[in-house]
Design an enzyme around this catalytic site. Structure first.
Site, PDB file in Angstrom:
ATOM      1  N   CYS A   2      82.134   0.515 -12.949  1.00 44.82           N
ATOM      2  CA  CYS A   2      80.890   0.480 -13.709  1.00 44.82           C
ATOM      3  C   CYS A   2      81.125  -0.036 -15.118  1.00 44.82           C
ATOM      4  O   CYS A   2      82.247  -0.308 -15.528  1.00 44.82           O
ATOM      5  CB  CYS A   2      80.289   1.889 -13.789  1.00 44.82           C
ATOM      6  SG  CYS A   2      80.101   2.684 -12.181  1.00 44.82           S
ATOM      7  N   ARG A  50      75.864   0.629 -12.801  1.00 48.01           N
ATOM      8  CA  ARG A  50      76.603   1.165 -11.658  1.00 48.01           C
ATOM      9  C   ARG A  50      76.931   0.116 -10.601  1.00 48.01           C
ATOM     10  O   ARG A  50      76.075  -0.660 -10.189  1.00 48.01           O
ATOM     11  CB  ARG A  50      75.799   2.287 -10.983  1.00 48.01           C
ATOM     12  CG  ARG A  50      76.609   3.004  -9.902  1.00 48.01           C
ATOM     13  CD  ARG A  50      75.806   4.041  -9.175  1.00 48.01           C
ATOM     14  NE  ARG A  50      76.644   4.795  -8.253  1.00 48.01           N
ATOM     15  CZ  ARG A  50      76.214   5.502  -7.233  1.00 48.01           C
ATOM     16  NH1 ARG A  50      74.908   5.581  -6.984  1.00 48.01           N
ATOM     17  NH2 ARG A  50      77.051   6.149  -6.443  1.00 48.01           N
ATOM     18  N   ILE A 291      94.515 -16.882  -2.369  1.00 50.86           N
ATOM     19  CA  ILE A 291      94.172 -18.167  -2.971  1.00 50.86           C
ATOM     20  C   ILE A 291      95.427 -19.026  -2.980  1.00 50.86           C
ATOM     21  O   ILE A 291      96.489 -18.590  -3.425  1.00 50.86           O
ATOM     22  CB  ILE A 291      93.640 -17.992  -4.409  1.00 50.86           C
ATOM     23  CG1 ILE A 291      92.217 -17.455  -4.384  1.00 50.86           C
ATOM     24  CG2 ILE A 291      93.680 -19.301  -5.179  1.00 50.86           C
ATOM     25  CD1 ILE A 291      91.186 -18.424  -3.845  1.00 50.86           C
TER      26      ILE A 291
END
Length: 630
Positions: A2, A50, A291
């Site tokens: 958050c 949130r 990646i």
């Protein structure tokens, strides 16, 4: 995961405008796209954005006790919250949700600041106690989660997860701090004891700050520290087994989630170890992602695929161009402060890829600092042995003279940079190591600055904090001191900042099981010979993982997320480098000698010298200054 923000008046309980708190929280909406909340009372306001992970329906914040006497806004995860909750229930606490947030409310009521030692997790939170009229700010042991604060002109203390949350308050005046620029150029990041915006502070890792009505703002209090002064005495096999148990517990505790969960998989030792333990604990295929690069020398996808097949993961990979510098402005916005670790580019891309399928991803960060995995530790340990053979005066004379006259070869691999080695041996380890871990050295920084800038620094230099930390470290030898200093500075300032900002930019929660404090404290007790042996860093960790991982993964040369920035400034970004000397933003600061910048760019482009990292620093600095100060 958050974003938090808020205001607290330590002197007089002035009214707090909920819209102002919401504005600060909403500046960090990327950290929490699933919901928002604001709570205010006389003299205090808490805001929250949130990202729903645990108790999706019942974990809204700010969260209050039923009597509204305690309120909290919180960013992070407490991995042992169920155990702490059970202890609190035995003490009479009654829980109304299944959220780990509620543990903080009851924990404060039961134990006050002492509750922090019971928490195993990553967190930054602000807790208001109406009875005491106090605000309690706290940050986790290693600084996985960030927390900034500043005192405003009207007396309020503003706080936020990211700098942009504080800057969203209209009464905060933006003034650049040149000392932080010196820190940034020396280290490659603005460390946790500094801020590019004057007046902003970062709550240090493992510290809390208790603000009380009617009292001045105090200094933060350290509630935890890592200790390198003790030594484990068990047999290697017993220590291997203990390490595996710590690793297993760290990984499984971080697999609790009410949303899809996966892992980053680079094909290196650390992420492979995390995936191995996840696969052992999971009933379904672990979701992994990698990646890769379109340049073979930088690509690890084959190694990641090997691990994915070994543990039957649900694996996804994506290749990006090695010259993926189109992300520069995205990163400048995500980091707020200048940040020169170019591996942030692929880190952002792997977070972006992970977020397509999961909301939580486990990473392999932290093991290099804990178990001495970086190559610089091997070189530093060897230098320390050499220092121990000669008195400092004799050593300084011999190696100082050799270093002075030996030709400079920054382009060569580290073992062949004899000038650098000689100069390092001439100094004490606490002076040499900070230069080895830095980016732009003191001599070049002196050339870059104007006379007025040097005068403004008044002797301040980026490396001094490392020197001081190494001298004061609870440690037995030089390797201990180097690792301790990295855990205090490089880990929170570079590695954890990189992972937090890039993951949060795409609303992904990243968890670092290899930074479980019990695992790291265990690693700190290992004798140096069990951290580095036969040229291998993380020696005991690799031995312990031999039953799980192939030797080709365990013992191949370390690669990491390498980004070819030096090549960029001789090709696609060569004009960008040349334009730095003409930059209005840099010249108007009065800090930089433009002729020196012009010389660096020209010498690098021609191949006469290697200045790629410094040019990258200056480019990122220019973009950050433009964004922050116009």
């Amino acid at each position: 995961m958050c974003g938090i923000a808020g205001l607290y008046y330590p002197n007089i309980a002035k009214p707090v405008d909920p819209a102002r708190v919401a504005q600060m929280a909403d500046a960090q909406a990327h950290r929490g796209p699933d919901g928002s909340g604001v709570w205010t009372a006389n003299g205090v306001g808490l805001g929250h954005r949130r990202l729903s992970i645990i108790d999706l329906g019942g974990g809204a914040q700010p969260m209050l006790t039923p009597d509204s006497q305690i309120a909290v806004t919180y960013n992070g995860e407490i991995y042992n919250f169920q155990e702490v909750r059970a202890e609190l229930e035995r003490l009479g606490a009654r829980f109304l949700s299944n959220s780990d947030t509620e543990v903080l409310l009851h924990g404060w009521r039961a134990w006050g600041p002492d509750m922090l030692s019971r928490l195993n997790g990553m967190f930054a939170f602000a807790l208001y106690d109406a009875k005491a009229k106090s605000l309690f700010l706290a940050r986790d042991r290693f600084g996985v989660k960030p927390l900034h604060y500043a005192q405003l002109s009207d007396g309020a203390v503003a706080f936020a997860s990211e700098l942009k949350g504080i800057l969203a308050h209209p009464s905060f005046r933006r003034v650049a701090d040149f000392r932080a620029i010196e820190d940034y150029l020396g280290l490659g990041y603005v460390p946790d004891d500094a801020s590019i915006v004057a007046g902003v502070k970062k709550l240090p890792a493992g510290h809390f700050l208790l603000l009380e009505r009617g009292k001045p703002v105090p200094q933060p209090v350290q509630w935890w520290d890592i200790d390198f002064s003790q030594r484990a005495t068990g047999k290697p096999k017993d220590l291997e087994a203990e390490l595996v148990e710590h690793l297993r517990a760290a990984v499984t505790s971080r697999m609790i989630s009410d949303v899809p969960l996966g892992a980053f998989l680079s094909g290196g030792v650390d992420s492979s170890a995390v995936v191995a333990m996840m696969a052992e604990a999971s009933r379904s295929a672990v979701k992994t992602c990698t990646i890769g690069f379109d340049v073979a020398d930088h690509d690890e996808t084959a190694h990641a695929q090997l691990i994915a097949e070994r543990f039957a993961t649900e694996h996804r990979s994506r290749k990006v161009a090695a010259d993926d510098f189109a992300l520069i402005d995205t990163l400048v916005d995500a980091f707020d402060e200048p940040f020169a670790d170019a591996s942030a580019l692929p880190t952002y891309r792997v977070c972006e890829l992970a977020r397509e399928n999961v909301t939580v991803a486990l990473s392999g960060d932290g093991a290099d600092e804990a178990f001495a995995g970086y190559r610089r530790y091997k070189f530093f340990a060897a230098e320390e042995r050499m220092r121990g053979l000669l008195p400092s005066g004799l050593r300084s004379g011999i190696f100082g003279t050799l270093g002075k006259y030996y030709p400079k070869a920054d382009w060569a691999p580290r073992p062949f940079r004899a000038k650098t080695t000689f100069l390092a041996l001439a100094e004490g380890g606490e002076y040499a190591y900070p230069k080895a871990v830095g980016v732009t050295g003191p001599d070049l920084r002196q050339r870059l600055y104007t006379r007025s800038a040097l005068k403004a620094l008044a002797g301040h230099n980026a490396e001094q904090r490392y020197t001081d930390t190494m001298r004061q470290a609870p440690a037995r030898d030089g390797l201990d001191r180097a690792q301790y200093a990295d855990i205090k500075h490089y880990l929170p300032g570079d590695i954890l900042t990189k992972v937090d900002r890039t993951s949060m930019a795409v609303s992904l929660e990243a968890r670092e099981p290899l930074l479980d404090y019990r695992l790291v404290q265990f690693a700190a007790t290992l004798p140096p010979s069990m951290r580095i042996r036969q040229g291998q860093g993380k020696w005991l960790m690799k031995k312990a993982l031999e039953p799980w991982l192939p030797r080709d993964i365990l013992y191949r040369p370390k690669m990491g997320f390498v980004t070819p920035i030096s090549a960029w400034f001789r090709t696609a970004l060569a004009d960008e480098a040349a334009n730095l000397a003409k930059s209005k933003v840099l010249s108007e600061t009065g800090w930089f000698d433009t002729a020196t910048i012009q010389s660096l760019a020209a010498d690098h482009r021609s191949g006469r010298a290697e200045h790629g990292r410094t040019l990258w620093q200056l480019l990122m600095l220019e973009r950050s200054l433009t964004r922050l100060f116009g």
